[in-house]
Design a protein around this motif. Sequence first.
Motif, PDB file in Angstrom:
ATOM      1  N   VAL A 485       0.827  -1.204   0.000  1.00  0.00           N
ATOM      2  CA  VAL A 485       0.000   0.000   0.000  1.00  0.00           C
ATOM      3  C   VAL A 485       0.862   1.256   0.000  1.00  0.00           C
ATOM      4  N   GLU A 486       2.114   1.132   0.405  1.00  0.00           N
ATOM      5  CA  GLU A 486       3.047   2.256   0.282  1.00  0.00           C
ATOM      6  C   GLU A 486       3.590   2.339  -1.145  1.00  0.00           C
ATOM      7  N   ARG A 487       3.889   1.186  -1.727  1.00  0.00           N
ATOM      8  CA  ARG A 487       4.391   1.175  -3.098  1.00  0.00           C
ATOM      9  C   ARG A 487       3.358   1.747  -4.067  1.00  0.00           C
ATOM     10  N   ARG A 488       2.095   1.397  -3.872  1.00  0.00           N
ATOM     11  CA  ARG A 488       1.019   1.838  -4.767  1.00  0.00           C
ATOM     12  C   ARG A 488       0.199   2.937  -4.094  1.00  0.00           C
ATOM     13  N   TRP A 489       0.867   3.803  -3.367  1.00  0.00           N
ATOM     14  CA  TRP A 489       0.183   4.752  -2.499  1.00  0.00           C
ATOM     15  C   TRP A 489      -0.773   5.669  -3.257  1.00  0.00           C
ATOM     16  N   TYR A 490      -0.399   6.072  -4.467  1.00  0.00           N
ATOM     17  CA  TYR A 490      -1.229   7.045  -5.185  1.00  0.00           C
ATOM     18  C   TYR A 490      -2.556   6.415  -5.599  1.00  0.00           C
ATOM     19  N   MET A 491      -2.520   5.229  -6.150  1.00  0.00           N
ATOM     20  CA  MET A 491      -3.733   4.513  -6.532  1.00  0.00           C
ATOM     21  C   MET A 491      -4.599   4.237  -5.303  1.00  0.00           C
ATOM     22  N   GLU A 492      -3.979   3.787  -4.227  1.00  0.00           N
ATOM     23  CA  GLU A 492      -4.713   3.513  -2.994  1.00  0.00           C
ATOM     24  C   GLU A 492      -5.387   4.779  -2.469  1.00  0.00           C
ATOM     25  N   LEU A 513       1.416  15.251  -4.671  1.00  0.00           N
ATOM     26  CA  LEU A 513       2.528  14.780  -5.498  1.00  0.00           C
ATOM     27  C   LEU A 513       3.763  15.640  -5.280  1.00  0.00           C
ATOM     28  N   GLY A 514       3.553  16.950  -5.118  1.00  0.00           N
ATOM     29  CA  GLY A 514       4.675  17.840  -4.859  1.00  0.00           C
ATOM     30  C   GLY A 514       5.388  17.520  -3.559  1.00  0.00           C
ATOM     31  N   LEU A 515       4.607  17.164  -2.531  1.00  0.00           N
ATOM     32  CA  LEU A 515       5.205  16.776  -1.253  1.00  0.00           C
ATOM     33  C   LEU A 515       5.911  15.432  -1.356  1.00  0.00           C
ATOM     34  N   HIS A 516       5.316  14.519  -2.110  1.00  0.00           N
ATOM     35  CA  HIS A 516       5.850  13.165  -2.197  1.00  0.00           C
ATOM     36  C   HIS A 516       7.103  13.096  -3.053  1.00  0.00           C
ATOM     37  N   TYR A 517       7.150  13.942  -4.086  1.00  0.00           N
ATOM     38  CA  TYR A 517       8.279  13.915  -5.016  1.00  0.00           C
ATOM     39  C   TYR A 517       8.866  15.321  -5.156  1.00  0.00           C
ATOM     40  N   PRO A 518       9.503  15.819  -4.103  1.00  0.00           N
ATOM     41  CA  PRO A 518      10.090  17.165  -4.178  1.00  0.00           C
ATOM     42  C   PRO A 518      11.164  17.211  -5.263  1.00  0.00           C
ATOM     43  N   GLY A 519      11.189  18.305  -5.949  1.00  0.00           N
ATOM     44  CA  GLY A 519      12.165  18.454  -7.021  1.00  0.00           C
ATOM     45  C   GLY A 519      11.585  18.220  -8.394  1.00  0.00           C
ATOM     46  N   LEU A 520      10.404  17.594  -8.466  1.00  0.00           N
ATOM     47  CA  LEU A 520       9.733  17.403  -9.750  1.00  0.00           C
ATOM     48  C   LEU A 520       8.612  18.430  -9.886  1.00  0.00           C
ATOM     49  N   LEU A 525       3.797  16.588 -13.498  1.00  0.00           N
ATOM     50  CA  LEU A 525       3.789  15.182 -13.092  1.00  0.00           C
ATOM     51  C   LEU A 525       2.356  14.687 -12.945  1.00  0.00           C
ATOM     52  N   PHE A 526       1.508  15.503 -12.331  1.00  0.00           N
ATOM     53  CA  PHE A 526       0.093  15.123 -12.187  1.00  0.00           C
ATOM     54  C   PHE A 526      -0.560  14.911 -13.545  1.00  0.00           C
ATOM     55  N   THR A 527      -0.344  15.842 -14.458  1.00  0.00           N
ATOM     56  CA  THR A 527      -0.967  15.732 -15.769  1.00  0.00           C
ATOM     57  C   THR A 527      -0.465  14.497 -16.514  1.00  0.00           C
ATOM     58  N   ALA A 528       0.842  14.266 -16.470  1.00  0.00           N
ATOM     59  CA  ALA A 528       1.401  13.103 -17.153  1.00  0.00           C
ATOM     60  C   ALA A 528       0.869  11.809 -16.550  1.00  0.00           C
ATOM     61  N   TRP A 529       0.822  11.737 -15.218  1.00  0.00           N
ATOM     62  CA  TRP A 529       0.337  10.539 -14.537  1.00  0.00           C
ATOM     63  C   TRP A 529      -1.121  10.271 -14.931  1.00  0.00           C
ATOM     64  N   MET A 630      12.084  15.366 -17.083  1.00  0.00           N
ATOM     65  CA  MET A 630      12.199  15.204 -15.630  1.00  0.00           C
ATOM     66  C   MET A 630      13.322  14.233 -15.297  1.00  0.00           C
ATOM     67  N   ARG A 631      14.047  14.511 -14.218  1.00  0.00           N
ATOM     68  CA  ARG A 631      15.175  13.697 -13.795  1.00  0.00           C
ATOM     69  C   ARG A 631      15.023  13.300 -12.337  1.00  0.00           C
ATOM     70  N   SER A 632      15.466  12.105 -12.023  1.00  0.00           N
ATOM     71  CA  SER A 632      15.333  11.597 -10.651  1.00  0.00           C
ATOM     72  C   SER A 632      16.489  12.021  -9.753  1.00  0.00           C
ATOM     73  N   GLY A 633      17.607  12.445 -10.343  1.00  0.00           N
ATOM     74  CA  GLY A 633      18.757  12.822  -9.541  1.00  0.00           C
ATOM     75  C   GLY A 633      19.327  11.678  -8.735  1.00  0.00           C
ATOM     76  N   GLY A 634      19.130  10.454  -9.210  1.00  0.00           N
ATOM     77  CA  GLY A 634      19.654   9.296  -8.500  1.00  0.00           C
ATOM     78  C   GLY A 634      18.767   8.791  -7.391  1.00  0.00           C
ATOM     79  N   ASN A 635      17.635   9.444  -7.147  1.00  0.00           N
ATOM     80  CA  ASN A 635      16.717   9.009  -6.100  1.00  0.00           C
ATOM     81  C   ASN A 635      15.876   7.845  -6.626  1.00  0.00           C
ATOM     82  N   ALA A 636      15.943   6.704  -5.939  1.00  0.00           N
ATOM     83  CA  ALA A 636      15.288   5.492  -6.435  1.00  0.00           C
ATOM     84  C   ALA A 636      13.777   5.644  -6.492  1.00  0.00           C
ATOM     85  N   ALA A 637      13.188   6.312  -5.496  1.00  0.00           N
ATOM     86  CA  ALA A 637      11.733   6.476  -5.481  1.00  0.00           C
ATOM     87  C   ALA A 637      11.269   7.376  -6.620  1.00  0.00           C
ATOM     88  N   LEU A 638      12.026   8.466  -6.870  1.00  0.00           N
ATOM     89  CA  LEU A 638      11.673   9.353  -7.984  1.00  0.00           C
ATOM     90  C   LEU A 638      11.824   8.629  -9.313  1.00  0.00           C
TER      91      LEU A 638
END
Length: 735
Positions: A485-492, A513-520, A525-529, A630-638
Amino acid sequence: MKPPLCRLVSLHLVAAACALFSLTGLPVPALADTVRLYFNPAAPQISFAAGDIKSALEKAKMSVETFALSDLEKTGNGNKIVLATSEDKAALSLLPDGIKSVGSLGAQAYVLRTTAKPDMTHWVIGGDANGAMYGGFQLAENISFKGFGGSYDSKESPFLLYRGMKLNLPLDKRLPTYVGGWSSHSARAAIADVWDMTFWKTLIDQQARHRYNLLSVWVHHPFPALVRVADYPKASLPDIQKYDGSVIKMDHPQRVKFWREVMTHAHSRGMKFYFFDWNIYVDYASTQYPALSKSPDNPATIDYTSKSMKALLATYPELDGFGITTGDGMDGTREENTEWSWKAYGKPVAEYLKENPSRRFELIHRGVKTDPETVSQFYAPLKSVPGATLTFSSKYAMAHMYSTPTPQWSSDPKTVARLGMKTFLTLRNDDYFYLNWGDPQFVRDFMAGIPVKESVVGMYIGIDGYNPTRARLYKDSSLNGQLEVERRWYMEMLWARLSYNPATSDEVFKNILGLHYPGLPAKDLFTAWTLASRSLPRVTELVMKDWALDFHWYPEGCWSDPGRCSGFRTIDDKSGAKGGFAGQDVAKGSNLCNIADSAAGKCGGKKSSYQLADEMQADATKALSLIRPMRSGGNAALKTALSNVRQMACLSAYYAHKIRGATFKKAGEKIKARDEMAQAYGWWMAYSRSMEATYLPDSFRNLEIAPDWKYADAAVLKEYTDLGGKGVPEFEEAR
């Protein structure tokens, strides 16, 4: 947060500066960024929300002082937050004159109010403790978005009273969930998580924040892990066995203590707890008592089951209810099935509640191999029992909730309304095991499409083909171990938030989304998702008429059960379970035009498959263009979030070309069909290679991704070569 003005002047000007604020009518800032937080610590739901508010304030660089709600009338000047319920009359009497009336608040509802004099105060007032908790969550979220200084005048109440989770989980190797001990990695690994208190508390806390308030655990036959029946003592498990042969040393008293703690924690987060089963199963018990069997004519099985049911109520006073399935192991008539379930479950519950009139308990009878009229007839004695609630449950969208937002597979909700009962909607997500889907408008449309809403008490969402506990799918091991439920948090989150309040705006989700993925860039991101997610349910909607069950269709893999169906789903025009795209009709409740009619030009004003494919391709192209920079900057979650959007967009583009190719082929335009399947192959390769880079192969109840994500490449290419294509088609991703 900007420092208050009184800090920016010399100390000898403080009084003058603060006087200036008073003249403007604005609240006078405190000399320190301190907020006093008032709440009732004896209410666990409210205390939980108060903790989130405190954390949000501290992240905003403010200090927090907590006080009991009873201290509010003794407070002095300073910024405050008040968490209360409509029953806290003393606290509400301190609301300043002129503030909009709180009015009547129902269960789970809340209002937010802000007063500016003498100092800024945010009031969270719930219709009950759960409503105050949800209001507290909302205020904490608002503070995370824009700090303490907002002003609020809002009211929310639940659209669906119950918003639930359906978790198919084995309790033991000998007590599997639906439909037995298949080789799914998730099922085999789940037992350790099921008996891990940290798992349950983490899950319950997160899902409560999303506004889920019902947790159900589904097992073939749960009783040997839960109760000890005096007449069948050996039916109680001696310990817990895992699939790898190891043992968890938990005897019956320890297991009882464990589940009562889980249930109590659920209640402390405003959440009800249920077990569900299927019938007739006597897993493990029949190995200890050979007289027990799956036969509905066996009186020993009824005796054992009814006594187990009474023991369940006696052992777990915190248990809110139990769900009954007259299948999939029953083959009688509706009347025979329901009469058996009444004897085994309904009658013992009625007897127990008569003997214990203070107890409240709900029986949910599913519609599998029965119907509302038959249930109402056989369970009529339960309706007059104080403390008993009988609710029906309908498989509303069959196995594919991600299809049409207005499914019409069942008339059960209308029949239940006529009988004066209530309905739970079972929403099955046997569509997306890997992908973290997210289109808020689809969920809003789904909620708006619920028929006879006044008879629908709630929903529960879950998967039959996959058993989600902790993530074990990733090739990047740092991402494994988090809860599913954390991995699929947005859908949940989308389903619970929007079934609580469908009017929740897209701006909320952009901010989250801004809080969850700072820097993007959150808006992009919302529109693309959203665009990448939007098309995928339309594929299922287009072909679902005879592909309504989980083994018929798995859209993440364009696959079906190879035995009962055909494996890879082609564009062929053969109808039925073993057919292809062009031979299928649309889902019940859909307004799309099927592929055959689209090819023949007989859509009669409905959206053709050509139009649908064009829309899908446009959405996928736009989604990819938005995430490309968009770039993740090496962050695995991003990185995973961006890959998820890309994967959905590539899969949508694949299906857009496949649908167009199927329509052209049905229309006899072989060259156009071949060209479309060339593009489809390119997009499939882009999708499957991204999935291969991200995820491990896995096996599910009806299919497996094996030996890797290249499993369908040859089948996809064959659709091109069967139309006259040569070799591997050239492909360049559209920009």
